[in-house]
Design an enzyme around this catalytic site. Structure first.
Site, PDB file in Angstrom:
ATOM      1  N   GLY A  56     -80.577 -13.130  43.742  1.00 33.83           N
ATOM      2  CA  GLY A  56     -79.818 -13.384  44.960  1.00 33.83           C
ATOM      3  C   GLY A  56     -78.638 -14.305  44.754  1.00 33.83           C
ATOM      4  O   GLY A  56     -78.663 -15.185  43.903  1.00 33.83           O
ATOM      5  N   HIS A 125     -69.934 -15.201  45.374  1.00 38.70           N
ATOM      6  CA  HIS A 125     -68.689 -15.451  46.092  1.00 38.70           C
ATOM      7  C   HIS A 125     -68.102 -16.835  45.847  1.00 38.70           C
ATOM      8  O   HIS A 125     -67.244 -17.280  46.606  1.00 38.70           O
ATOM      9  CB  HIS A 125     -68.907 -15.226  47.586  1.00 38.70           C
TER      10      HIS A 125
END
Length: 197
Positions: A56, A125
């Site tokens: 993740g 990100h």
């Protein structure tokens, strides 16, 4: 990913597949976008490759808005999206068209030596992660290949979700190695047209 961006991703992957080289995705999560790449790869007779550590991204960890508790391994107590990813490909009947590379993008990129027709940057990100994905994989794109960057948000209010991909997008354009092909929502498609990087 909104439908219009998914359709644009599929169209770009289908076009790139005509080069006869693999299509690569960085950041596959549970495999929704992988289905699009795998189907395009199947139609072109090439292979879709995915690179993900399956633990993740930052925003998918406990306490964040995008956290899904169903992706936490009950024994280890950490994110593990690999089982969901494999189920997604199985249900779509596309397992034979995908090679999943499980590991951190910079480490896998450092070992990579094959030209690619397509690189889809949709991993972490942060500047660190987005930059490492670009630096590690863009040099492997063949002439005429497509670099696709997701979550490109020019507005500074989107610092956490899209400013790092936006900075990578600007860097690719300013390198002289890429020409923009299209923009759909937050998805940018660039063609490798030059040697600079």
């Amino acid at each position: 990913m909104p439908v219009d961006e998914g359709l644009a991703l599929y169209a770009a992957a289908s076009e790139a597949g005509r080069l006869g080289l693999p299509l690569l995705e960085i950041g596959s999560y549970c495999g929704r976008s992988t289905i699009l790449l795998a189907d395009a790869a199947r139609a072109a007779g090439v292979t879709a490759l995915t690179v993900d550590h399956h633990r993740g991204s930052e925003e998918q960890q406990p306490g964040w808005d995008y956290h899904d508790p169903q992706t936490v391994d009950p024994e280890l107590g950490v994110m593990d999206t690999l089982p969901a990813f494999r189920r997604t490909l199985h249900r779509a009947g596309l397992e034979d068209h995908v090679v999943a590379l499980v590991g951190r993008s910079p480490r896998v990129a450092a070992l990579w030596g094959t030209p690619l027709a397509f690189v889809f940057v949709d991993g972490g990100h942060t500047d660190e992660h987005a930059t490492a994905d670009y630096e590690g994989w863009a040099p492997h794109l063949a002439e005429g290949g497509l670099l696709v960057i997701h979550d490109v948000f020019p507005d500074p209010v989107d610092e956490f979700t899209g400013q790092a991909p936006y900075r990578v997008y600007l860097r690719a354009l300013s390198s002289g190695a890429f020409t923009e092909v299209s923009a759909t929502g937050s998805l940018r498609v660039l063609r490798r047209t030059g040697p600079g990087l």
